[in-house]
Motif scaffolding. Structure first.
Motif, PDB file in Angstrom:
ATOM      1  N   ALA A 221      -0.185   7.522  -0.914  1.00  0.00           N
ATOM      2  CA  ALA A 221      -1.576   7.154  -1.171  1.00  0.00           C
ATOM      3  C   ALA A 221      -1.676   6.187  -2.344  1.00  0.00           C
ATOM      4  O   ALA A 221      -2.482   5.248  -2.329  1.00  0.00           O
ATOM      5  CB  ALA A 221      -2.406   8.407  -1.440  1.00  0.00           C
ATOM      6  N   ALA A 222      -0.844   6.407  -3.379  1.00  0.00           N
ATOM      7  CA  ALA A 222      -0.833   5.497  -4.521  1.00  0.00           C
ATOM      8  C   ALA A 222      -0.360   4.107  -4.113  1.00  0.00           C
ATOM      9  O   ALA A 222      -0.894   3.085  -4.583  1.00  0.00           O
ATOM     10  CB  ALA A 222       0.063   6.059  -5.625  1.00  0.00           C
ATOM     11  N   ALA A 223       0.634   4.042  -3.230  1.00  0.00           N
ATOM     12  CA  ALA A 223       1.097   2.743  -2.741  1.00  0.00           C
ATOM     13  C   ALA A 223      -0.002   2.033  -1.962  1.00  0.00           C
ATOM     14  O   ALA A 223      -0.182   0.809  -2.085  1.00  0.00           O
ATOM     15  CB  ALA A 223       2.335   2.929  -1.865  1.00  0.00           C
ATOM     16  N   LEU A 224      -0.757   2.782  -1.170  1.00  0.00           N
ATOM     17  CA  LEU A 224      -1.876   2.193  -0.452  1.00  0.00           C
ATOM     18  C   LEU A 224      -2.911   1.634  -1.423  1.00  0.00           C
ATOM     19  O   LEU A 224      -3.470   0.551  -1.202  1.00  0.00           O
ATOM     20  CB  LEU A 224      -2.536   3.240   0.452  1.00  0.00           C
ATOM     21  N   ALA A 225      -3.186   2.368  -2.509  1.00  0.00           N
ATOM     22  CA  ALA A 225      -4.210   1.957  -3.462  1.00  0.00           C
ATOM     23  C   ALA A 225      -3.777   0.755  -4.288  1.00  0.00           C
ATOM     24  O   ALA A 225      -4.497  -0.256  -4.383  1.00  0.00           O
ATOM     25  CB  ALA A 225      -4.564   3.130  -4.374  1.00  0.00           C
ATOM     26  N   LEU A 226      -2.600   0.855  -4.897  1.00  0.00           N
ATOM     27  CA  LEU A 226      -2.185  -0.154  -5.873  1.00  0.00           C
ATOM     28  C   LEU A 226      -1.596  -1.397  -5.227  1.00  0.00           C
ATOM     29  O   LEU A 226      -1.876  -2.520  -5.656  1.00  0.00           O
ATOM     30  CB  LEU A 226      -1.180   0.460  -6.850  1.00  0.00           C
ATOM     31  N   LEU A 227      -0.787  -1.192  -4.192  1.00  0.00           N
ATOM     32  CA  LEU A 227      -0.103  -2.323  -3.562  1.00  0.00           C
ATOM     33  C   LEU A 227      -0.913  -2.890  -2.405  1.00  0.00           C
ATOM     34  O   LEU A 227      -1.192  -4.099  -2.359  1.00  0.00           O
ATOM     35  CB  LEU A 227       1.274  -1.874  -3.073  1.00  0.00           C
ATOM     36  N   CYS A 228      -1.303  -2.026  -1.477  1.00  0.00           N
ATOM     37  CA  CYS A 228      -1.921  -2.480  -0.228  1.00  0.00           C
ATOM     38  C   CYS A 228      -3.413  -2.758  -0.355  1.00  0.00           C
ATOM     39  O   CYS A 228      -4.016  -3.305   0.584  1.00  0.00           O
ATOM     40  CB  CYS A 228      -1.685  -1.455   0.878  1.00  0.00           C
ATOM     41  N   SER A 229      -4.026  -2.373  -1.478  1.00  0.00           N
ATOM     42  CA  SER A 229      -5.447  -2.663  -1.685  1.00  0.00           C
ATOM     43  C   SER A 229      -5.651  -3.558  -2.898  1.00  0.00           C
ATOM     44  O   SER A 229      -6.140  -4.672  -2.770  1.00  0.00           O
ATOM     45  CB  SER A 229      -6.248  -1.359  -1.840  1.00  0.00           C
ATOM     46  N   ALA A 230      -5.285  -3.074  -4.095  1.00  0.00           N
ATOM     47  CA  ALA A 230      -5.552  -3.837  -5.317  1.00  0.00           C
ATOM     48  C   ALA A 230      -4.887  -5.207  -5.277  1.00  0.00           C
ATOM     49  O   ALA A 230      -5.560  -6.246  -5.370  1.00  0.00           O
ATOM     50  CB  ALA A 230      -5.080  -3.034  -6.533  1.00  0.00           C
ATOM     51  N   LEU A 231      -3.576  -5.234  -5.146  1.00  0.00           N
ATOM     52  CA  LEU A 231      -2.871  -6.511  -5.123  1.00  0.00           C
ATOM     53  C   LEU A 231      -3.194  -7.304  -3.865  1.00  0.00           C
ATOM     54  O   LEU A 231      -3.425  -8.524  -3.915  1.00  0.00           O
ATOM     55  CB  LEU A 231      -1.363  -6.269  -5.213  1.00  0.00           C
ATOM     56  N   ALA A 232      -3.243  -6.623  -2.728  1.00  0.00           N
ATOM     57  CA  ALA A 232      -3.435  -7.329  -1.457  1.00  0.00           C
ATOM     58  C   ALA A 232      -4.774  -8.046  -1.403  1.00  0.00           C
ATOM     59  O   ALA A 232      -4.857  -9.183  -0.914  1.00  0.00           O
ATOM     60  CB  ALA A 232      -3.313  -6.346  -0.294  1.00  0.00           C
ATOM     61  N   TYR A 233      -5.840  -7.423  -1.904  1.00  0.00           N
ATOM     62  CA  TYR A 233      -7.146  -8.062  -1.796  1.00  0.00           C
ATOM     63  C   TYR A 233      -7.316  -9.215  -2.770  1.00  0.00           C
ATOM     64  O   TYR A 233      -8.099 -10.138  -2.515  1.00  0.00           O
ATOM     65  CB  TYR A 233      -8.268  -7.033  -1.941  1.00  0.00           C
ATOM     66  N   ILE A 234      -6.610  -9.194  -3.881  1.00  0.00           N
ATOM     67  CA  ILE A 234      -6.601 -10.380  -4.738  1.00  0.00           C
ATOM     68  C   ILE A 234      -6.017 -11.560  -3.961  1.00  0.00           C
ATOM     69  O   ILE A 234      -6.567 -12.670  -3.958  1.00  0.00           O
ATOM     70  CB  ILE A 234      -5.794 -10.112  -6.019  1.00  0.00           C
ATOM     71  N   LEU A 235      -4.900 -11.324  -3.294  1.00  0.00           N
ATOM     72  CA  LEU A 235      -4.283 -12.376  -2.483  1.00  0.00           C
ATOM     73  C   LEU A 235      -5.206 -12.818  -1.341  1.00  0.00           C
ATOM     74  O   LEU A 235      -5.349 -14.018  -1.068  1.00  0.00           O
ATOM     75  CB  LEU A 235      -2.953 -11.885  -1.912  1.00  0.00           C
ATOM     76  N   TYR A 236      -5.854 -11.853  -0.683  1.00  0.00           N
ATOM     77  CA  TYR A 236      -6.673 -12.158   0.483  1.00  0.00           C
ATOM     78  C   TYR A 236      -7.895 -12.991   0.118  1.00  0.00           C
ATOM     79  O   TYR A 236      -8.179 -14.012   0.768  1.00  0.00           O
ATOM     80  CB  TYR A 236      -7.094 -10.856   1.165  1.00  0.00           C
ATOM     81  N   PHE A 237      -8.632 -12.581  -0.916  1.00  0.00           N
ATOM     82  CA  PHE A 237      -9.822 -13.336  -1.293  1.00  0.00           C
ATOM     83  C   PHE A 237      -9.455 -14.704  -1.857  1.00  0.00           C
ATOM     84  O   PHE A 237     -10.211 -15.666  -1.713  1.00  0.00           O
ATOM     85  CB  PHE A 237     -10.661 -12.538  -2.296  1.00  0.00           C
ATOM     86  N   ARG A 238      -8.292 -14.812  -2.481  1.00  0.00           N
ATOM     87  CA  ARG A 238      -7.830 -16.118  -2.942  1.00  0.00           C
ATOM     88  C   ARG A 238      -7.544 -17.029  -1.744  1.00  0.00           C
ATOM     89  O   ARG A 238      -7.865 -18.220  -1.766  1.00  0.00           O
ATOM     90  CB  ARG A 238      -6.585 -15.953  -3.811  1.00  0.00           C
ATOM     91  N   LEU A 239      -6.978 -16.464  -0.683  1.00  0.00           N
ATOM     92  CA  LEU A 239      -6.732 -17.248   0.526  1.00  0.00           C
ATOM     93  C   LEU A 239      -8.039 -17.686   1.185  1.00  0.00           C
ATOM     94  O   LEU A 239      -8.155 -18.827   1.649  1.00  0.00           O
ATOM     95  CB  LEU A 239      -5.899 -16.431   1.513  1.00  0.00           C
ATOM     96  N   ILE A 240      -9.036 -16.790   1.238  1.00  0.00           N
ATOM     97  CA  ILE A 240     -10.325 -17.151   1.826  1.00  0.00           C
ATOM     98  C   ILE A 240     -10.932 -18.331   1.077  1.00  0.00           C
ATOM     99  O   ILE A 240     -11.464 -19.273   1.682  1.00  0.00           O
ATOM    100  CB  ILE A 240     -11.282 -15.942   1.813  1.00  0.00           C
ATOM    101  N   ALA A 241     -10.848 -18.294  -0.251  1.00  0.00           N
ATOM    102  CA  ALA A 241     -11.414 -19.373  -1.053  1.00  0.00           C
ATOM    103  C   ALA A 241     -10.693 -20.691  -0.822  1.00  0.00           C
ATOM    104  O   ALA A 241     -11.306 -21.762  -0.861  1.00  0.00           O
ATOM    105  CB  ALA A 241     -11.362 -19.001  -2.539  1.00  0.00           C
ATOM    106  N   ARG A 242      -9.398 -20.635  -0.546  1.00  0.00           N
ATOM    107  CA  ARG A 242      -8.610 -21.865  -0.435  1.00  0.00           C
ATOM    108  C   ARG A 242      -8.545 -22.413   0.981  1.00  0.00           C
ATOM    109  O   ARG A 242      -8.585 -23.627   1.183  1.00  0.00           O
ATOM    110  CB  ARG A 242      -7.185 -21.610  -0.932  1.00  0.00           C
ATOM    111  N   VAL A 243      -8.402 -21.537   1.978  1.00  0.00           N
ATOM    112  CA  VAL A 243      -8.172 -22.023   3.340  1.00  0.00           C
ATOM    113  C   VAL A 243      -9.234 -21.575   4.334  1.00  0.00           C
ATOM    114  O   VAL A 243      -9.168 -21.953   5.499  1.00  0.00           O
ATOM    115  CB  VAL A 243      -6.775 -21.586   3.847  1.00  0.00           C
ATOM    116  N   GLY A 244     -10.222 -20.776   3.906  1.00  0.00           N
ATOM    117  CA  GLY A 244     -11.274 -20.321   4.803  1.00  0.00           C
ATOM    118  C   GLY A 244     -10.968 -18.985   5.448  1.00  0.00           C
ATOM    119  O   GLY A 244      -9.811 -18.557   5.515  1.00  0.00           O
ATOM    120  N   PRO A 245     -12.002 -18.282   5.962  1.00  0.00           N
ATOM    121  CA  PRO A 245     -11.814 -16.933   6.493  1.00  0.00           C
ATOM    122  C   PRO A 245     -10.981 -16.871   7.760  1.00  0.00           C
ATOM    123  O   PRO A 245     -10.201 -15.938   7.943  1.00  0.00           O
ATOM    124  CB  PRO A 245     -13.250 -16.440   6.749  1.00  0.00           C
ATOM    125  N   THR A 246     -11.122 -17.859   8.659  1.00  0.00           N
ATOM    126  CA  THR A 246     -10.363 -17.807   9.908  1.00  0.00           C
ATOM    127  C   THR A 246      -8.874 -17.973   9.647  1.00  0.00           C
ATOM    128  O   THR A 246      -8.042 -17.225  10.169  1.00  0.00           O
ATOM    129  CB  THR A 246     -10.855 -18.883  10.884  1.00  0.00           C
TER     130      THR A 246
END
Length: 302
Positions: A221-246
């Motif tokens: 559960a900690a891996a899901l929270a810290l790695l798969c959510s906290a870090l992952a969503y920073i990467l994801y929203f940065r990608l949306i800003a740079r290359v768009g949602p699709t």
């Protein structure tokens, strides 16, 4: 698409590929609601101090109402859906259904935002979906059986939960683009996880498991929270800003490839030739959607 964006895309796919393994192992101990709450609450607790330290707290405070909507559709409810599916479906199969996200994102972007769906992008989406369907068929027919998975009422509900989750992901990517463009990725990641934690707090308390989860389950559960959510969503929203949602959502085409690889490394699941071929088809579709292939030649000077 720049090289740093491609690196973020591959790293995000590897992280989210592992999330299906963690959910499959931890969901029976926590239950889908409690596991989703632990995931988003843990991520929020990690991200809030970083947000304050970076001086981006005002961005979250200024957009908190929109964050509530985005937190539900991008984190809380999809995590609950896939946690529920993890009780029935194998991790690799759930990740394959999750790969419908680029289709929902592109179609919502076309219908809601008027985002043009060019022929190469449409072809890439079709090829990526074909690769996903091929992987699903290969997994379903492995060994001449249904791979231990029967399409009964419970499994049908699990599949429906996966597809509902992808629909919410598609809405969330476009919602972020339309209403929260320019907001720092850290503020978006923190706000969505905190909002989802607030929404799931009471349901999680009411459905908390009577038998305490083991330390190993807490570690997952900690891996899901810290790695798969906290870090992952920073990467994801940065990608949306740079290359768009699709384009950012095409990460889910790659997730089944990484999920299968994690399954082979951790659980000893075999990597078959059809799975490898399906992965190559998915990669080709992703390249078309992202405009990485075929490269256009520059126009000759007059």
């Amino acid at each position: 698409m720049k090289s740093r964006d491609l690196i973020d895309l591959l790293l995000l796919a590897a992280i989210w590929g592992s999330s299906f393994l963690f959910m499959r192992l931890a969901a029976p101990a926590f239950g889908p609601v409690a596991l989703a709450f632990v995931r988003v609450a843990g991520a929020a607790l990690m991200l809030l101090p970083l947000l304050v330290w970076r001086g981006e707290w005002p961005a979250l405070r200024a957009h908190w109402r929109l964050m509530l909507v985005l937190g539900l559709t991008n984190s809380g409810l999809p995590f609950l859906c896939f946690g529920y599916a993890a009780l029935t479906l194998p991790a690799g199969l759930a990740s394959i259904f999750n790969a419908a996200t680029p289709m929902t994102t592109a179609l919502i972007a076309w219908a809601w935002l008027g985002d043009p769906l060019s022929r190469p992008r449409a072809l890439g989406l079709a090829i990526g979906f074909a690769g996903v369907a091929g992987l699903a068929l290969q997994k379903s027919l492995a060994g001449g059986t249904l791979g231990g998975w029967q399409l009964d009422g419970g499994a049908a509900l699990a599949v429906g939960a996966c597809l509902l989750g992808t629909l919410m992901y598609g809405h969330a990517g476009n919602f972020s683009r339309r209403h929260l463009s320019g907001v720092p990725a850290m503020a978006l990641a923190t706000g969505t996880q905190a909002a989802a934690a607030l929404a799931l707090a009471v349901p999680a308390a009411l459905t908390w498991p009577a038998t305490p989860p083991s330390p190993a389950h807490w570690a997952m559960a900690a891996a899901l929270a810290l790695l798969c959510s906290a870090l992952a969503y920073i990467l994801y929203f940065r990608l949306i800003a740079r290359v768009g949602p699709t384009s950012a959502a095409t990460v889910t085409f790659l997730v089944p490839v990484f999920a299968s690889a994690w399954g082979a490394l951790v659980l000893g699941e075999a990597l078959t030739l059809p799975m490898l071929l399906g992965g190559l088809v998915i990669l080709a579709g992703t390249a078309l959607v992202l405009g990485l292939w075929p490269r256009r030649r520059p126009a000759a000077a007059a």
